[in-house]
Design a protein around this motif. Sequence first.
Motif, mmCIF file in Angstrom:
data_model
loop_
_atom_site.group_PDB
_atom_site.id
_atom_site.type_symbol
_atom_site.label_atom_id
_atom_site.label_comp_id
_atom_site.label_asym_id
_atom_site.label_seq_id
_atom_site.Cartn_x
_atom_site.Cartn_y
_atom_site.Cartn_z
ATOM 1 N N LEU A 1 -6.444 -13.853 5.257
ATOM 2 C CA LEU A 1 -7.500 -13.323 4.398
ATOM 3 C C LEU A 1 -6.905 -12.105 3.691
ATOM 4 N N PRO A 2 -6.674 -12.178 2.375
ATOM 5 C CA PRO A 2 -6.004 -11.076 1.679
ATOM 6 C C PRO A 2 -6.692 -9.730 1.902
ATOM 7 N N THR A 3 -5.886 -8.674 1.920
ATOM 8 C CA THR A 3 -6.426 -7.330 2.105
ATOM 9 C C THR A 3 -7.391 -6.971 0.985
ATOM 10 N N SER A 4 -7.309 -7.628 -0.123
ATOM 11 C CA SER A 4 -8.201 -7.489 -1.269
ATOM 12 C C SER A 4 -7.527 -6.751 -2.403
ATOM 13 N N LEU A 5 -6.994 -7.521 -3.325
ATOM 14 C CA LEU A 5 -6.380 -7.037 -4.556
ATOM 15 C C LEU A 5 -5.095 -6.261 -4.326
ATOM 16 N N CYS A 6 -4.639 -6.171 -3.076
ATOM 17 C CA CYS A 6 -3.465 -5.367 -2.755
ATOM 18 C C CYS A 6 -2.206 -5.899 -3.424
ATOM 19 N N ILE A 7 -2.088 -7.210 -3.538
ATOM 20 C CA ILE A 7 -0.889 -7.821 -4.104
ATOM 21 C C ILE A 7 -0.661 -7.393 -5.548
ATOM 22 N N CYS A 8 -1.704 -6.917 -6.227
ATOM 23 C CA CYS A 8 -1.536 -6.492 -7.622
ATOM 24 C C CYS A 8 -0.537 -5.358 -7.746
ATOM 25 N N THR A 9 -0.351 -4.591 -6.662
ATOM 26 C CA THR A 9 0.620 -3.492 -6.679
ATOM 27 C C THR A 9 2.013 -3.992 -7.021
ATOM 28 N N ALA A 10 2.348 -5.200 -6.561
ATOM 29 C CA ALA A 10 3.669 -5.757 -6.831
ATOM 30 C C ALA A 10 3.927 -5.829 -8.331
ATOM 31 N N VAL A 11 2.878 -6.147 -9.084
ATOM 32 C CA VAL A 11 3.004 -6.245 -10.535
ATOM 33 C C VAL A 11 2.923 -4.861 -11.180
ATOM 34 N N SER A 12 1.931 -4.088 -10.779
ATOM 35 C CA SER A 12 1.622 -2.842 -11.497
ATOM 36 C C SER A 12 2.741 -1.814 -11.426
ATOM 37 N N VAL A 13 3.403 -1.653 -10.262
ATOM 38 C CA VAL A 13 4.455 -0.629 -10.197
ATOM 39 C C VAL A 13 5.635 -1.009 -11.083
ATOM 40 N N ASN A 14 5.854 -2.299 -11.280
ATOM 41 C CA ASN A 14 6.929 -2.715 -12.173
ATOM 42 C C ASN A 14 6.529 -2.549 -13.636
ATOM 43 N N VAL A 15 5.230 -2.689 -13.937
ATOM 44 C CA VAL A 15 4.751 -2.391 -15.287
ATOM 45 C C VAL A 15 4.961 -0.908 -15.576
ATOM 46 N N ILE A 16 4.573 -0.071 -14.625
ATOM 47 C CA ILE A 16 4.720 1.377 -14.791
ATOM 48 C C ILE A 16 6.189 1.749 -14.997
ATOM 49 N N VAL B 1 0.844 -1.197 0.000
ATOM 50 C CA VAL B 1 0.000 0.000 0.000
ATOM 51 C C VAL B 1 0.882 1.250 0.000
ATOM 52 N N GLN B 2 1.970 1.218 0.757
ATOM 53 C CA GLN B 2 2.916 2.333 0.731
ATOM 54 C C GLN B 2 3.481 2.526 -0.678
ATOM 55 N N ALA B 3 3.759 1.420 -1.355
ATOM 56 C CA ALA B 3 4.283 1.492 -2.718
ATOM 57 C C ALA B 3 3.287 2.150 -3.650
ATOM 58 N N ASN B 4 2.016 1.789 -3.521
ATOM 59 C CA ASN B 4 0.996 2.374 -4.379
ATOM 60 C C ASN B 4 0.831 3.861 -4.085
ATOM 61 N N TYR B 5 0.914 4.233 -2.823
ATOM 62 C CA TYR B 5 0.822 5.648 -2.447
ATOM 63 C C TYR B 5 1.981 6.436 -3.088
ATOM 64 N N GLU B 6 3.191 5.866 -3.024
ATOM 65 C CA GLU B 6 4.350 6.525 -3.627
ATOM 66 C C GLU B 6 4.166 6.686 -5.132
ATOM 67 N N LEU C 1 9.853 -0.712 -2.275
ATOM 68 C CA LEU C 1 8.893 -1.191 -1.276
ATOM 69 C C LEU C 1 8.281 -2.522 -1.695
ATOM 70 N N VAL C 2 8.036 -2.694 -2.993
ATOM 71 C CA VAL C 2 7.538 -3.981 -3.492
ATOM 72 C C VAL C 2 8.565 -5.075 -3.224
ATOM 73 N N ASP C 3 9.848 -4.793 -3.505
ATOM 74 C CA ASP C 3 10.902 -5.777 -3.257
ATOM 75 C C ASP C 3 10.948 -6.156 -1.779
ATOM 76 N N GLU C 4 10.780 -5.161 -0.919
ATOM 77 C CA GLU C 4 10.793 -5.416 0.527
ATOM 78 C C GLU C 4 9.604 -6.286 0.939
ATOM 79 N N ALA C 5 8.442 -6.013 0.353
ATOM 80 C CA ALA C 5 7.249 -6.794 0.659
ATOM 81 C C ALA C 5 7.414 -8.259 0.257
#
Length: 434
Positions: A230-245, A199-204, A217-221
């Motif tokens: 119980l997943p926070t809900s779709l949060c893990i997608c950030t790991a992929v999306s920031v690297n796409v960006i 979530v911090q990564a997405n905020y950044e 932050l994704v690497d650290e996660a």
Amino acid sequence: SFAVTDFLTVSRYQDAEKATKIIAEELGVTYLIQGFARAFAGRDSIQIDIGLIDPYSQRQIWNVTYQELMDEATSLQSAIARKVASSLNIQLSKDESNSLALGRTTNGQAYMKFTEARNEFYRLQPNRMVRVVSLLEEAIALDPNYAQAHTFLAWVMTLHGWPEWKVDQELLQSYRNRIKEHLKIADELDPSSSDIRLVQANYEAIYLGNLKMAVDLVDEAIELNSWPELPTSLCICTAVSVNVIKGNIDKAKELVGVAKGVEPGNIFLLFDQFFINLVEANLEAAEGNIEEGLHLMEIPLYRSQLGIIYFHQGRYQEAEEVLVSAYRGQGFTPTRVMAYLSNTYYRFGDLQKSNAYKDSIETNVASGENFSLVDLAAVAAVRGEDDLALSYLERQQEEGVTSPAYLMNVDPIFKKYHETPRFIEIRRKMNYYD
């Protein structure tokens, strides 16, 4: 040691009149769990009737009824998980056993608010997000030490800054400090949480445009590898999306596999895979990603992306139909949809309609919505007005607009600029390059 089919895939069988053998074959599973829950006495207590069956022989391996006060209901998850594991002769590792023993909250009512918020969130519709925020605030009021609720609330508020959703800018500004506040509380309560880093990564990435920090932050996660049961809900997608960006496509592909392991039912991973395929000009695969998502759930965002794919495939009639209908009933039309409608009518040769949508975007920009500059750039690019398109992108960078910047890397409209000095300089200043 065994795979569990995700909720979204299984949920379509709730009312299906199919034999258990057929369901098992379609899902590719060996066992099925069936059951239902009842809440009693003003939702103060709960009863769960549940059983594990062999769908091929119809043999019931076990069945049991659990009755519990709602405040103790979260412990039932662990009890049921252990029962399944022992029934299938699965030996849980020490880490798995510890994970089952870890409760995110002991307040059953707070937990119910959290799960209700997840169900609302899965629709990915802006007009539902206010309800999600309210539910999570109620969960935190019931249990101020509910770290995952703080994390999820910060995540929802962060996503409000997403360019596809036309959200009131004053509301977004009010969220900024609250995002940092809830992340700080969550980190103090659960300092080893991978979700908090994401979530911090997405905020950044969304609010600050600091893509290098987001990737770190994704690497650290991923290294922490500490995920809630119980997943926070779709949060893990950030790991992929920031690297796409950032343009780290190979790494993004690798993280898709990690993300599926953390949350197999994450429908948003299809969106990330869509962008990966878009970057690689694999339009057929990108279309397949969106079609699969729409098969699971009707989401306006996915519907609009399907129209965008049709445009890039030269299927302008279909693009028009899908784009016009995508956000019908939502009370607004995102400027990106306006841009592609303008481009579609331009391809039709209908300049009146094309200019009408372009003028609407210009009006939005004039009223302060400078995040729509990238959409004006997309319109100019299709019209061959390259200098104007690059000027809009330069202005976007100069005005510190970060939220829609990912479009510059993934949208095929801008591919013709990728090797030009002006475009490279814009992306360098926007932190696309180290």
